[in-house]
Scaffold this motif. Structure first.
Motif, PDB file in Angstrom:
ATOM      1  N   ALA A   1       0.839  -1.207   0.000  1.00  0.00           N
ATOM      2  CA  ALA A   1       0.000   0.000   0.000  1.00  0.00           C
ATOM      3  C   ALA A   1       0.874   1.257   0.000  1.00  0.00           C
ATOM      4  CB  ALA A   1      -0.949  -0.005   1.186  1.00  0.00           C
TER       5      ALA A   1
ATOM      6  N   SER B   1      -8.150   6.877  -2.746  1.00  0.00           N
ATOM      7  CA  SER B   1      -8.504   5.533  -2.278  1.00  0.00           C
ATOM      8  C   SER B   1      -7.280   4.771  -1.764  1.00  0.00           C
ATOM      9  CB  SER B   1      -9.217   4.739  -3.371  1.00  0.00           C
ATOM     10  OG  SER B   1      -8.373   4.567  -4.492  1.00  0.00           O
ATOM     11  N   ALA B   2      -6.121   5.001  -2.364  1.00  0.00           N
ATOM     12  CA  ALA B   2      -4.895   4.346  -1.890  1.00  0.00           C
ATOM     13  C   ALA B   2      -4.522   4.862  -0.493  1.00  0.00           C
ATOM     14  CB  ALA B   2      -3.753   4.573  -2.870  1.00  0.00           C
TER      15      ALA B   2
ATOM     16  N   LEU C   1      -6.631   6.092   1.721  1.00  0.00           N
ATOM     17  CA  LEU C   1      -7.619   5.552   2.649  1.00  0.00           C
ATOM     18  C   LEU C   1      -7.291   4.100   3.001  1.00  0.00           C
ATOM     19  CD1 LEU C   1     -10.238   5.920   4.250  1.00  0.00           C
ATOM     20  CD2 LEU C   1     -11.486   5.230   2.185  1.00  0.00           C
ATOM     21  N   HIS C   2      -6.937   3.329   1.996  1.00  0.00           N
ATOM     22  CA  HIS C   2      -6.576   1.929   2.225  1.00  0.00           C
ATOM     23  C   HIS C   2      -5.367   1.820   3.149  1.00  0.00           C
ATOM     24  CE1 HIS C   2      -6.221  -2.331   1.460  1.00  0.00           C
ATOM     25  NE2 HIS C   2      -4.963  -2.159   1.088  1.00  0.00           N
ATOM     26  N   LEU C   3      -4.340   2.605   2.870  1.00  0.00           N
ATOM     27  CA  LEU C   3      -3.132   2.578   3.704  1.00  0.00           C
ATOM     28  C   LEU C   3      -3.465   3.015   5.127  1.00  0.00           C
ATOM     29  CD1 LEU C   3      -0.103   2.189   4.102  1.00  0.00           C
ATOM     30  CD2 LEU C   3       0.238   4.501   3.162  1.00  0.00           C
TER      31      LEU C   3
ATOM     32  N   GLY D   1      -6.283   2.711   6.683  1.00  0.00           N
ATOM     33  CA  GLY D   1      -7.004   1.603   7.312  1.00  0.00           C
ATOM     34  C   GLY D   1      -6.076   0.479   7.741  1.00  0.00           C
ATOM     35  N   LEU D   2      -5.074   0.186   6.918  1.00  0.00           N
ATOM     36  CA  LEU D   2      -4.094  -0.846   7.290  1.00  0.00           C
ATOM     37  C   LEU D   2      -3.310  -0.423   8.534  1.00  0.00           C
ATOM     38  CD1 LEU D   2      -2.774  -1.871   3.765  1.00  0.00           C
ATOM     39  CD2 LEU D   2      -4.221  -3.243   5.287  1.00  0.00           C
TER      40      LEU D   2
ATOM     41  N   HIS E   1      -5.591  12.060   3.168  1.00  0.00           N
ATOM     42  CA  HIS E   1      -6.770  11.579   2.442  1.00  0.00           C
ATOM     43  C   HIS E   1      -7.926  12.578   2.534  1.00  0.00           C
ATOM     44  CE1 HIS E   1     -10.150   9.181   1.125  1.00  0.00           C
ATOM     45  NE2 HIS E   1     -10.720   9.419   2.287  1.00  0.00           N
TER      46      HIS E   1
ATOM     47  N   SER F   1     -14.196   8.167   6.433  1.00  0.00           N
ATOM     48  CA  SER F   1     -12.783   8.561   6.481  1.00  0.00           C
ATOM     49  C   SER F   1     -12.530   9.604   7.565  1.00  0.00           C
ATOM     50  CB  SER F   1     -12.288   9.030   5.115  1.00  0.00           C
ATOM     51  OG  SER F   1     -13.103  10.028   4.573  1.00  0.00           O
TER      52      SER F   1
END
Length: 166
Positions: A6, A18-19, A21-23, A25-26, A43, A53
């Motif tokens: 990510a 979106s990247a 947000l994904h990172l 979340g991780l 983000h 978010s």
């Protein structure tokens, strides 16, 4: 690892919402709250920020101890999705942490106007009103919490403050 992949995706396109947000979340999933807060703040500064978010950012900031910024992000989450009881409950908890019991009670009353059977909100309202020294209101809210959820925590300690009417 998933985080490394990510991070590579974000490095390729640092403005990809979106990247980020994904990172973020991780990072949250791994309890890396400072990193999550940094990424999620990036983000939400881009278009496409959602209530989720803003909530995630608020949670991360809370975990880092940055309560003032967590409240601001929590307010944005509630603005974006006022129907989300979990967002309102999170925000009111933060407000309670800094002694803003009246503000928390106001938010809870707004929530309860829309969701009158929300036992957790009644319990939280009881706590906020008790902390503000409004014992009669706290007892009423506590009683309503028990009506909505009979297995709720006992609030018998509030009876010591109950106003006796003639």
């Amino acid at each position: 690892s998933a985080i490394t992949l990510a991070e590579e995706a974000v490095a390729i396109n640092p403005l990809e919402s979106s990247a980020l947000l994904h990172l973020g979340g991780l990072f949250l999933a791994e309890y890396l709250y400072h990193q999550a807060a940094q990424v999620l703040a990036r983000h939400v500064s881009l278009s496409g920020a959602t209530g989720d978010s803003w909530y995630m950012l608020s949670f991360a900031l809370h975990q880092t101890g940055d309560i003032d910024r967590a409240i601001k992000a929590g307010e944005r989450a509630v603005e974006a999705a006022p129907e989300r009881t979990d967002f309102v409950m999170h925000l009111t908890g933060l407000l309670g942490l800094v002694g803003r019991y009246g503000d928390a009670a106001e938010r809870l009353n707004q929530l309860l106007a829309a969701h009158p059977n929300e036992a957790a909100a009644w319990r939280s309202l009881a706590g906020m009103l008790e902390a503000a020294g409004q014992f009669d209101g706290a007892l009423k809210a506590a009683n309503r919490a028990v009506i909505e959820r009979p297995d709720a925590v006992s609030y018998t300690h509030l009876r010591a403050h109950e106003t006796v009417l003639d």
